[in-house]
Design a protein around this motif. Sequence first.
Motif, PDB file in Angstrom:
ATOM      1  N   THR A 131       0.837  -1.205   0.000  1.00 28.01           N
ATOM      2  CA  THR A 131       0.000   0.000   0.000  1.00 28.01           C
ATOM      3  C   THR A 131       0.866   1.246   0.000  1.00 28.01           C
ATOM      4  OG1 THR A 131      -1.713  -1.163   1.247  1.00 28.01           O
ATOM      5  CG2 THR A 131      -1.831   1.237   1.212  1.00 28.01           C
ATOM      6  N   LYS A 132       1.860   1.251   0.867  1.00 35.97           N
ATOM      7  CA  LYS A 132       2.750   2.406   0.988  1.00 35.97           C
ATOM      8  C   LYS A 132       3.484   2.665  -0.336  1.00 35.97           C
ATOM      9  CE  LYS A 132       6.380   4.096   4.075  1.00 35.97           C
ATOM     10  NZ  LYS A 132       7.206   3.767   5.231  1.00 35.97           N
ATOM     11  N   GLY A 133       3.976   1.605  -0.966  1.00 41.93           N
ATOM     12  CA  GLY A 133       4.690   1.744  -2.236  1.00 41.93           C
ATOM     13  C   GLY A 133       3.794   2.255  -3.354  1.00 41.93           C
ATOM     14  N   LEU A 134       2.587   1.704  -3.457  1.00 41.84           N
ATOM     15  CA  LEU A 134       1.667   2.136  -4.505  1.00 41.84           C
ATOM     16  C   LEU A 134       1.207   3.574  -4.293  1.00 41.84           C
ATOM     17  CD1 LEU A 134      -0.474  -1.103  -4.967  1.00 41.84           C
ATOM     18  CD2 LEU A 134       1.263  -0.194  -6.508  1.00 41.84           C
ATOM     19  N   VAL A 135       0.895   3.921  -3.050  1.00 38.65           N
ATOM     20  CA  VAL A 135       0.485   5.300  -2.758  1.00 38.65           C
ATOM     21  C   VAL A 135       1.634   6.259  -3.045  1.00 38.65           C
ATOM     22  CG1 VAL A 135      -0.177   6.879  -0.895  1.00 38.65           C
ATOM     23  CG2 VAL A 135      -1.347   4.682  -1.145  1.00 38.65           C
ATOM     24  N   LEU A 136       2.842   5.861  -2.729  1.00 42.64           N
ATOM     25  CA  LEU A 136       4.014   6.703  -3.008  1.00 42.64           C
ATOM     26  C   LEU A 136       4.156   6.939  -4.518  1.00 42.64           C
ATOM     27  CD1 LEU A 136       6.478   8.175  -1.830  1.00 42.64           C
ATOM     28  CD2 LEU A 136       7.757   6.054  -2.114  1.00 42.64           C
ATOM     29  N   LEU A 137       3.986   5.896  -5.322  1.00 41.45           N
ATOM     30  CA  LEU A 137       4.034   6.051  -6.788  1.00 41.45           C
ATOM     31  C   LEU A 137       2.959   7.015  -7.286  1.00 41.45           C
ATOM     32  CD1 LEU A 137       4.654   2.460  -8.194  1.00 41.45           C
ATOM     33  CD2 LEU A 137       6.078   4.467  -8.548  1.00 41.45           C
ATOM     34  N   ILE A 138       1.766   6.880  -6.757  1.00 43.70           N
ATOM     35  CA  ILE A 138       0.661   7.742  -7.164  1.00 43.70           C
ATOM     36  C   ILE A 138       0.947   9.194  -6.791  1.00 43.70           C
ATOM     37  CG2 ILE A 138      -1.780   8.270  -6.747  1.00 43.70           C
ATOM     38  CD1 ILE A 138      -2.091   5.143  -6.318  1.00 43.70           C
ATOM     39  N   VAL A 139       1.404   9.413  -5.568  1.00 45.19           N
ATOM     40  CA  VAL A 139       1.702  10.773  -5.102  1.00 45.19           C
ATOM     41  C   VAL A 139       2.833  11.385  -5.922  1.00 45.19           C
ATOM     42  CG1 VAL A 139       2.577  12.106  -3.138  1.00 45.19           C
ATOM     43  CG2 VAL A 139       0.756  10.439  -2.801  1.00 45.19           C
ATOM     44  N   ILE A 140       3.862  10.612  -6.213  1.00 46.57           N
ATOM     45  CA  ILE A 140       4.971  11.118  -7.038  1.00 46.57           C
ATOM     46  C   ILE A 140       4.446  11.542  -8.412  1.00 46.57           C
ATOM     47  CG2 ILE A 140       7.060  10.417  -8.296  1.00 46.57           C
ATOM     48  CD1 ILE A 140       7.823   8.783  -5.792  1.00 46.57           C
ATOM     49  N   GLY A 141       3.581  10.719  -9.013  1.00 49.29           N
ATOM     50  CA  GLY A 141       3.005  11.068 -10.303  1.00 49.29           C
ATOM     51  C   GLY A 141       2.192  12.350 -10.255  1.00 49.29           C
ATOM     52  N   LEU A 142       1.398  12.520  -9.192  1.00 53.46           N
ATOM     53  CA  LEU A 142       0.598  13.741  -9.057  1.00 53.46           C
ATOM     54  C   LEU A 142       1.479  14.965  -8.826  1.00 53.46           C
ATOM     55  CD1 LEU A 142      -2.387  12.397  -6.945  1.00 53.46           C
ATOM     56  CD2 LEU A 142      -2.398  13.036  -9.358  1.00 53.46           C
ATOM     57  N   ILE A 143       2.535  14.815  -8.037  1.00 57.43           N
ATOM     58  CA  ILE A 143       3.450  15.938  -7.792  1.00 57.43           C
ATOM     59  C   ILE A 143       4.175  16.323  -9.080  1.00 57.43           C
ATOM     60  CG2 ILE A 143       5.592  16.601  -6.625  1.00 57.43           C
ATOM     61  CD1 ILE A 143       4.556  15.059  -4.158  1.00 57.43           C
ATOM     62  N   LEU A 144       4.630  15.327  -9.838  1.00 58.40           N
ATOM     63  CA  LEU A 144       5.308  15.623 -11.105  1.00 58.40           C
ATOM     64  C   LEU A 144       4.372  16.354 -12.070  1.00 58.40           C
ATOM     65  CD1 LEU A 144       7.408  12.381 -11.665  1.00 58.40           C
ATOM     66  CD2 LEU A 144       8.247  14.652 -11.013  1.00 58.40           C
ATOM     67  N   SER A 145       3.114  15.952 -12.101  1.00 53.35           N
ATOM     68  CA  SER A 145       2.144  16.639 -12.950  1.00 53.35           C
ATOM     69  C   SER A 145       1.914  18.061 -12.452  1.00 53.35           C
ATOM     70  CB  SER A 145       0.820  15.879 -12.956  1.00 53.35           C
ATOM     71  OG  SER A 145      -0.173  16.616 -13.613  1.00 53.35           O
ATOM     72  N   TRP A 146       1.786  18.225 -11.175  1.00 52.58           N
ATOM     73  CA  TRP A 146       1.548  19.534 -10.580  1.00 52.58           C
ATOM     74  C   TRP A 146       2.719  20.478 -10.843  1.00 52.58           C
ATOM     75  CZ3 TRP A 146       3.620  21.260  -5.577  1.00 52.58           C
ATOM     76  CH2 TRP A 146       3.096  22.478  -5.169  1.00 52.58           C
ATOM     77  N   ARG A 147       3.945  19.947 -10.818  1.00 51.38           N
ATOM     78  CA  ARG A 147       5.145  20.759 -11.015  1.00 51.38           C
ATOM     79  C   ARG A 147       5.492  20.979 -12.491  1.00 51.38           C
ATOM     80  NH1 ARG A 147       7.307  23.662  -7.488  1.00 51.38           N
ATOM     81  NH2 ARG A 147       9.385  23.137  -8.144  1.00 51.38           N
ATOM     82  N   HIS A 148       4.935  20.171 -13.384  1.00 53.50           N
ATOM     83  CA  HIS A 148       5.231  20.299 -14.811  1.00 53.50           C
ATOM     84  C   HIS A 148       4.690  21.643 -15.314  1.00 53.50           C
ATOM     85  CE1 HIS A 148       5.137  19.540 -19.137  1.00 53.50           C
ATOM     86  NE2 HIS A 148       6.001  18.567 -18.910  1.00 53.50           N
ATOM     87  N   PRO A 149       5.455  22.357 -16.141  1.00 53.22           N
ATOM     88  CA  PRO A 149       4.999  23.679 -16.613  1.00 53.22           C
ATOM     89  C   PRO A 149       3.661  23.631 -17.363  1.00 53.22           C
ATOM     90  CG  PRO A 149       7.226  23.183 -17.426  1.00 53.22           C
ATOM     91  CD  PRO A 149       6.777  22.012 -16.636  1.00 53.22           C
ATOM     92  N   ARG A 150       3.389  22.543 -18.091  1.00 52.57           N
ATOM     93  CA  ARG A 150       2.129  22.405 -18.826  1.00 52.57           C
ATOM     94  C   ARG A 150       1.141  21.498 -18.095  1.00 52.57           C
ATOM     95  NH1 ARG A 150       0.461  25.793 -21.552  1.00 52.57           N
ATOM     96  NH2 ARG A 150      -0.752  24.408 -22.835  1.00 52.57           N
TER      97      ARG A 150
END
Length: 173
Positions: A131-150
């Motif tokens: 659970t921790k690993g999957l949630v971490l992957l999801i959060v990383i993906g959302l943060i990368l999207s949030w930080r992406h200029p587009r």
Amino acid sequence: MTDDSSQPIGLLKRMACMFYDGLLAFSALMLTSLAITALTALEIEQASWTQPAMLALAAVYFGVAFTYFGWFWTHSGTTLAMTTWQIRLVSSDGTAVTWWQALRRFSVALAQWILVLGAFQAWRLDLFLLTKGLVLLIVIGLILSWRHPRKLMLHDWLSGTELTHSPHPGKTP
């Protein structure tokens, strides 16, 4: 009036659109289930389902869901929900989306949702590390999207597509 067509689509607007589109796609899948049941008179018992039948059914559902999204994306660039939220899908170069791009986008987005459902199932089964690993992957993906200029998400990036603002028909930007 400011022209926000160059502004990226934010995560909350994307999620609201995904929820609305999910309801519409689910409706199409429910109608598909009704049609399959009516045409084949399948029994409801779980024991009567063979592995090939389950795979064929999964392929039918995948095909129906992909056709729903793919047809809208390749013809108008907007699903019904995207029209409501004034969002349009285009290729990264601004042209219309191809069927190949739609398939890549749909497949990666589906894999992302399977990851979310896997995290939920792992949590239900008390598999803490998974659970921790999957949630971490999801959060990383959302943060990368949030930080992406587009504000591109993984399925945007891998399919060469992006969401843009699209005013309602008849309105001038």
